[in-house]
Design a protein around this motif. Sequence first.
Motif, PDB file in Angstrom:
ATOM      1  N   GLN A   1       2.594   9.539  -6.105  1.00  0.00           N
ATOM      2  CA  GLN A   1       2.516  10.966  -6.662  1.00  0.00           C
ATOM      3  C   GLN A   1       2.897  10.834  -7.781  1.00  0.00           C
ATOM      4  OE1 GLN A   1       4.757  12.109  -3.347  1.00  0.00           O
ATOM      5  NE2 GLN A   1       5.083   9.875  -2.827  1.00  0.00           N
ATOM      6  N   TYR A   2       3.673   9.688  -8.975  1.00  0.00           N
ATOM      7  CA  TYR A   2       4.439  10.328  -9.457  1.00  0.00           C
ATOM      8  C   TYR A   2       3.893   9.725 -11.120  1.00  0.00           C
ATOM      9  CZ  TYR A   2       7.825  10.653  -6.097  1.00  0.00           C
ATOM     10  OH  TYR A   2       8.920  11.421  -5.117  1.00  0.00           O
ATOM     11  N   VAL A   3       2.655   8.744 -10.952  1.00  0.00           N
ATOM     12  CA  VAL A   3       1.882   8.191 -12.241  1.00  0.00           C
ATOM     13  C   VAL A   3       0.922   8.144 -11.705  1.00  0.00           C
ATOM     14  CG1 VAL A   3       1.640   5.836 -13.587  1.00  0.00           C
ATOM     15  CG2 VAL A   3       4.090   6.151 -12.403  1.00  0.00           C
TER      16      VAL A   3
ATOM     17  N   ASN B   1       1.353  -0.954  -0.201  1.00  0.00           N
ATOM     18  CA  ASN B   1       0.391  -0.059  -0.499  1.00  0.00           C
ATOM     19  C   ASN B   1       1.145   1.587  -0.094  1.00  0.00           C
ATOM     20  OD1 ASN B   1      -2.659  -1.196   0.346  1.00  0.00           O
ATOM     21  ND2 ASN B   1      -2.682  -1.298   2.174  1.00  0.00           N
ATOM     22  N   ALA B   2       2.071   1.586   0.370  1.00  0.00           N
ATOM     23  CA  ALA B   2       2.693   2.412   0.572  1.00  0.00           C
ATOM     24  C   ALA B   2       3.723   2.507  -0.589  1.00  0.00           C
ATOM     25  CB  ALA B   2       4.023   2.137   2.003  1.00  0.00           C
ATOM     26  N   ARG B   3       4.117   1.576  -1.379  1.00  0.00           N
ATOM     27  CA  ARG B   3       4.213   2.107  -2.478  1.00  0.00           C
ATOM     28  C   ARG B   3       3.927   1.950  -3.362  1.00  0.00           C
ATOM     29  NH1 ARG B   3       9.735   0.782  -4.936  1.00  0.00           N
ATOM     30  NH2 ARG B   3       9.067   1.221  -7.541  1.00  0.00           N
ATOM     31  N   GLN B   4       2.135   2.247  -3.470  1.00  0.00           N
ATOM     32  CA  GLN B   4       1.397   2.689  -4.161  1.00  0.00           C
ATOM     33  C   GLN B   4       1.323   3.535  -4.638  1.00  0.00           C
ATOM     34  OE1 GLN B   4      -2.272  -0.535  -3.766  1.00  0.00           O
ATOM     35  NE2 GLN B   4      -1.544  -1.635  -5.987  1.00  0.00           N
ATOM     36  N   ASP B   5       1.177   4.158  -3.102  1.00  0.00           N
ATOM     37  CA  ASP B   5       0.878   5.503  -2.149  1.00  0.00           C
ATOM     38  C   ASP B   5       1.851   6.247  -3.342  1.00  0.00           C
ATOM     39  OD1 ASP B   5      -1.286   5.001  -1.478  1.00  0.00           O
ATOM     40  OD2 ASP B   5      -0.666   5.287   1.084  1.00  0.00           O
ATOM     41  N   TRP B   6       3.066   5.689  -3.035  1.00  0.00           N
ATOM     42  CA  TRP B   6       4.488   6.285  -3.264  1.00  0.00           C
ATOM     43  C   TRP B   6       4.422   6.635  -5.037  1.00  0.00           C
ATOM     44  CZ3 TRP B   6       8.898   4.977  -6.296  1.00  0.00           C
ATOM     45  CH2 TRP B   6       9.695   6.136  -6.567  1.00  0.00           C
ATOM     46  N   GLU B   7       3.813   5.449  -5.424  1.00  0.00           N
ATOM     47  CA  GLU B   7       4.269   5.577  -6.781  1.00  0.00           C
ATOM     48  C   GLU B   7       2.840   6.679  -7.815  1.00  0.00           C
ATOM     49  OE1 GLU B   7       2.957   1.458  -7.801  1.00  0.00           O
ATOM     50  OE2 GLU B   7       5.536   1.251  -8.057  1.00  0.00           O
TER      51      GLU B   7
END
Length: 91
Positions: free
Chosen positions: A87-89, A79-85
Amino acid sequence: MYDLTGFQRDLLYVIAGLDEPHGLAIKDELEKYYESDVNHGRLYPNLDTLVEKGMVEKGQRDRRTNFYALTSRGKRELNARQDWESQYVTA
């Protein structure tokens, strides 16, 4: 999650998308995505690493077959990775 390889992240996504998959089911999904063979010598050590990091749990379905499932930590990391991604995509 930052210290995982791309292959290990892909393993997490595949495990999250299947219901307690066994190793060969994970291997089949990755081979479809990569359009090439994934050998056992790459698959199982990386699964073991995710187990050691506490992101995946490994259970035994029978004497010959193990299954894999995300732990709470594994779900949080995805979930944290998806949130981070996100931001950019943007979709």
